[in-house]
Design an enzyme around this catalytic site. Structure first.
Site, PDB file in Angstrom:
ATOM      1  N   THR A  67       5.050   1.308  10.934  1.00  0.00           N
ATOM      2  CA  THR A  67       3.655   1.054  11.289  1.00  0.00           C
ATOM      3  C   THR A  67       3.389  -0.383  11.712  1.00  0.00           C
ATOM      4  O   THR A  67       2.564  -0.635  12.600  1.00  0.00           O
ATOM      5  CB  THR A  67       2.745   1.426  10.100  1.00  0.00           C
ATOM      6  OG1 THR A  67       2.931   2.809   9.799  1.00  0.00           O
ATOM      7  CG2 THR A  67       1.286   1.175  10.416  1.00  0.00           C
ATOM      8  N   CYS A  88       7.177  19.832   8.172  1.00  0.00           N
ATOM      9  CA  CYS A  88       6.512  20.681   9.155  1.00  0.00           C
ATOM     10  C   CYS A  88       6.177  22.029   8.515  1.00  0.00           C
ATOM     11  O   CYS A  88       6.914  22.501   7.643  1.00  0.00           O
ATOM     12  CB  CYS A  88       7.433  20.932  10.356  1.00  0.00           C
ATOM     13  SG  CYS A  88       7.931  19.456  11.245  1.00  0.00           S
ATOM     14  N   ASN A 117      -2.599   8.904  10.808  1.00  0.00           N
ATOM     15  CA  ASN A 117      -2.323   9.446  12.140  1.00  0.00           C
ATOM     16  C   ASN A 117      -2.262  10.964  12.067  1.00  0.00           C
ATOM     17  O   ASN A 117      -1.810  11.545  11.081  1.00  0.00           O
ATOM     18  CB  ASN A 117      -1.033   8.866  12.720  1.00  0.00           C
ATOM     19  CG  ASN A 117       0.189   9.659  12.323  1.00  0.00           C
ATOM     20  OD1 ASN A 117       0.505  10.667  12.952  1.00  0.00           O
ATOM     21  ND2 ASN A 117       0.874   9.214  11.276  1.00  0.00           N
ATOM     22  N   LYS A 139      11.103   9.407  18.010  1.00  0.00           N
ATOM     23  CA  LYS A 139       9.989  10.275  17.628  1.00  0.00           C
ATOM     24  C   LYS A 139      10.533  11.693  17.469  1.00  0.00           C
ATOM     25  O   LYS A 139      11.458  12.091  18.181  1.00  0.00           O
ATOM     26  CB  LYS A 139       8.914  10.239  18.719  1.00  0.00           C
ATOM     27  CG  LYS A 139       7.699  11.102  18.449  1.00  0.00           C
ATOM     28  CD  LYS A 139       6.663  10.917  19.549  1.00  0.00           C
ATOM     29  CE  LYS A 139       5.514  11.917  19.396  1.00  0.00           C
ATOM     30  NZ  LYS A 139       4.822  11.801  18.113  1.00  0.00           N
ATOM     31  N   SER A 177      10.703   6.799  12.836  1.00  0.00           N
ATOM     32  CA  SER A 177      10.312   7.870  13.743  1.00  0.00           C
ATOM     33  C   SER A 177       8.805   7.884  13.966  1.00  0.00           C
ATOM     34  O   SER A 177       8.022   7.749  13.026  1.00  0.00           O
ATOM     35  CB  SER A 177      10.755   9.212  13.160  1.00  0.00           C
ATOM     36  OG  SER A 177      10.334  10.275  13.981  1.00  0.00           O
ATOM     37  N   GLY A 193       0.309  15.169  15.682  1.00  0.00           N
ATOM     38  CA  GLY A 193       0.690  16.567  15.851  1.00  0.00           C
ATOM     39  C   GLY A 193       1.994  16.762  16.588  1.00  0.00           C
ATOM     40  O   GLY A 193       2.185  17.782  17.266  1.00  0.00           O
ATOM     41  N   GLY A 238       8.497   2.974   4.452  1.00  0.00           N
ATOM     42  CA  GLY A 238       7.145   3.140   3.932  1.00  0.00           C
ATOM     43  C   GLY A 238       6.477   1.808   3.690  1.00  0.00           C
ATOM     44  O   GLY A 238       6.594   1.238   2.618  1.00  0.00           O
ATOM     45  N   THR A 283       5.193  10.169   5.645  1.00  0.00           N
ATOM     46  CA  THR A 283       3.837   9.735   5.306  1.00  0.00           C
ATOM     47  C   THR A 283       3.230  10.583   4.192  1.00  0.00           C
ATOM     48  O   THR A 283       3.683  11.695   3.913  1.00  0.00           O
ATOM     49  CB  THR A 283       2.918   9.836   6.538  1.00  0.00           C
ATOM     50  OG1 THR A 283       2.953  11.183   7.028  1.00  0.00           O
ATOM     51  CG2 THR A 283       3.359   8.877   7.625  1.00  0.00           C
TER      52      THR A 283
END
Length: 351
Positions: A284, A145, A84, A60, A36, A87, A261, A210
């Protein structure tokens, strides 16, 4: 990656082994997914390979309303990684359902839709809007979140808050669609959070999100990112991610894990599988190598075949099992040597 290397990678044939994996009630053809936030809804990667060839495409994280995200700059390179601070910028759920999910369905890709919210009610509404939509294969619940109703406490850092979100999503999602909770490593006991999510109805767990990080520019003497802190990803976090997968699998051995990861190669992916993941997400590394998910799939398949596996399933969690001791049928004529211990690769230990 050069065009010649890309064509060579796509031309490779997978070895004749069973790569299928089961996550909740759904069997996927292979264990490699996108991660994501690293490829939107898959359209950016489809020019490099057929996204339907992957186990699944993880979108995402989608929120109820359109969101502009955090101030720039939003990304920064770090040693063996990346920070990153996007947001959760995005078009909102309605635009996603109008454009992105239908595209994935048309491409026959298995869509794993990541959802995020600021309250339990947000997650419940998102799950309700997704219910019954063509192309939806699985829901990944991004609980990293802030809970706006609880002083900004991150859902993933509190067992009760995480459970409340998962319960709301599970209650409003078709029972045939697996719900996976995405866990944060920034906790004292990740197994406790994992257990609370499973008890609340999660069919599986995505491990990990992350790590929270910060970088300071020694020229400007200020934080590099406009939002100050950001999520650290990339190879630098892989040992942490593998440790988390290990701990969660050890605590909940029957619960499927989607591990992620810092995965760059098939051997990286194999490490997660051996630690207990039933599937992996590649994230990534696609910024430097957009074809990475397909390359990792091929490398993983060949790594399994080279180690004597005929099924991916036999490798899941293998590192937790004790090595098998092979005793020679005939005594060694040279002397009384101890039996040789070898790793139990490709074989089941007899009971």
């Amino acid at each position: 990656m050069s065009e010649l290397t890309l064509l060579h990678t796509q031309a490779l044939r997978l070895p004749d082994i069973d790569l299928s994996t089961r996550l909740g009630s759904v069997t996927f053809p292979n264990p490699v997914f996108t991660a994501s936030g690293c490829a939107a809804a898959g359209q950016e990667l489809d020019q490099f390979f057929d996204v339907s060839a992957l186990g699944g495409v993880v979108t995402k994280s989608i929120m109820l309303q359109p969101r502009s995200g955090r101030p720039t700059p939003r990304m920064a390179e770090t040693p063996s990684g990346m920070l990153n601070s996007i947001g959760l910028q995005g078009p909102g759920i309605d635009a996603f359902l109008e454009h992105d999910l239908p595209w994935l369905a048309d491409r026959k890709a298995r869509a794993v839709v990541s959802i995020a919210g600021g309250s339990v009610d947000d997650y419940a509404k998102l799950a309700t809007k997704l219910r019954g939509r063509p192309g939806l294969t699985m829901v990944e619940v991004n609980i990293s979140c802030p809970n706006v109703e609880d002083r900004g406490q991150v859902f993933a850092c509190d067992p009760a808050a995480a459970a409340a979100v998962v319960q709301a999503v599970r209650r409003n999602t078709d029972n045939r669609v697996p719900v996976f909770a995405k866990l944060s490593p920034d906790v004292t006991d990740i197994a406790a959070i994992a257990r609370s999510c499973v008890d609340a109805g999660a069919d599986g767990l995505s491990v990990i999100n992350t790590l929270l990080g910060l970088a300071i520019d020694t020229t400007t003497l200020r934080p590099v990112l406009g939002g100050v802190t950001g999520g650290l990803s990339g190879p630098a976090i892989r040992p942490v991610a593998v440790r988390c997968v290990w701990q969660v699998h050890q605590a909940l051995p029957d619960v499927p894990i989607l591990g992620m990861g810092g995965i760059r190669t098939g051997l990286d992916a194999l490490e997660f599988i051996l630690a207990g993941a039933s599937a992996v997400s590649v994230g990534t590394t696609v910024f430097g190598d957009p074809s990475a998910p397909m390359r990792v799939l091929h490398e993983l398949a060949h790594a399994l075949a080279q180690r004597g596996f005929s099924r991916l399933e036999d490798a899941v969690g293998l590192a937790h099992r004790p090595p098998v001791t092979y005793v020679p049928e005939e005594p060694d004529p040279v002397g009384d040597e101890e039996p040789v211990e070898r790793p139990a690769v490709g074989f089941e230990e007899e009971s």
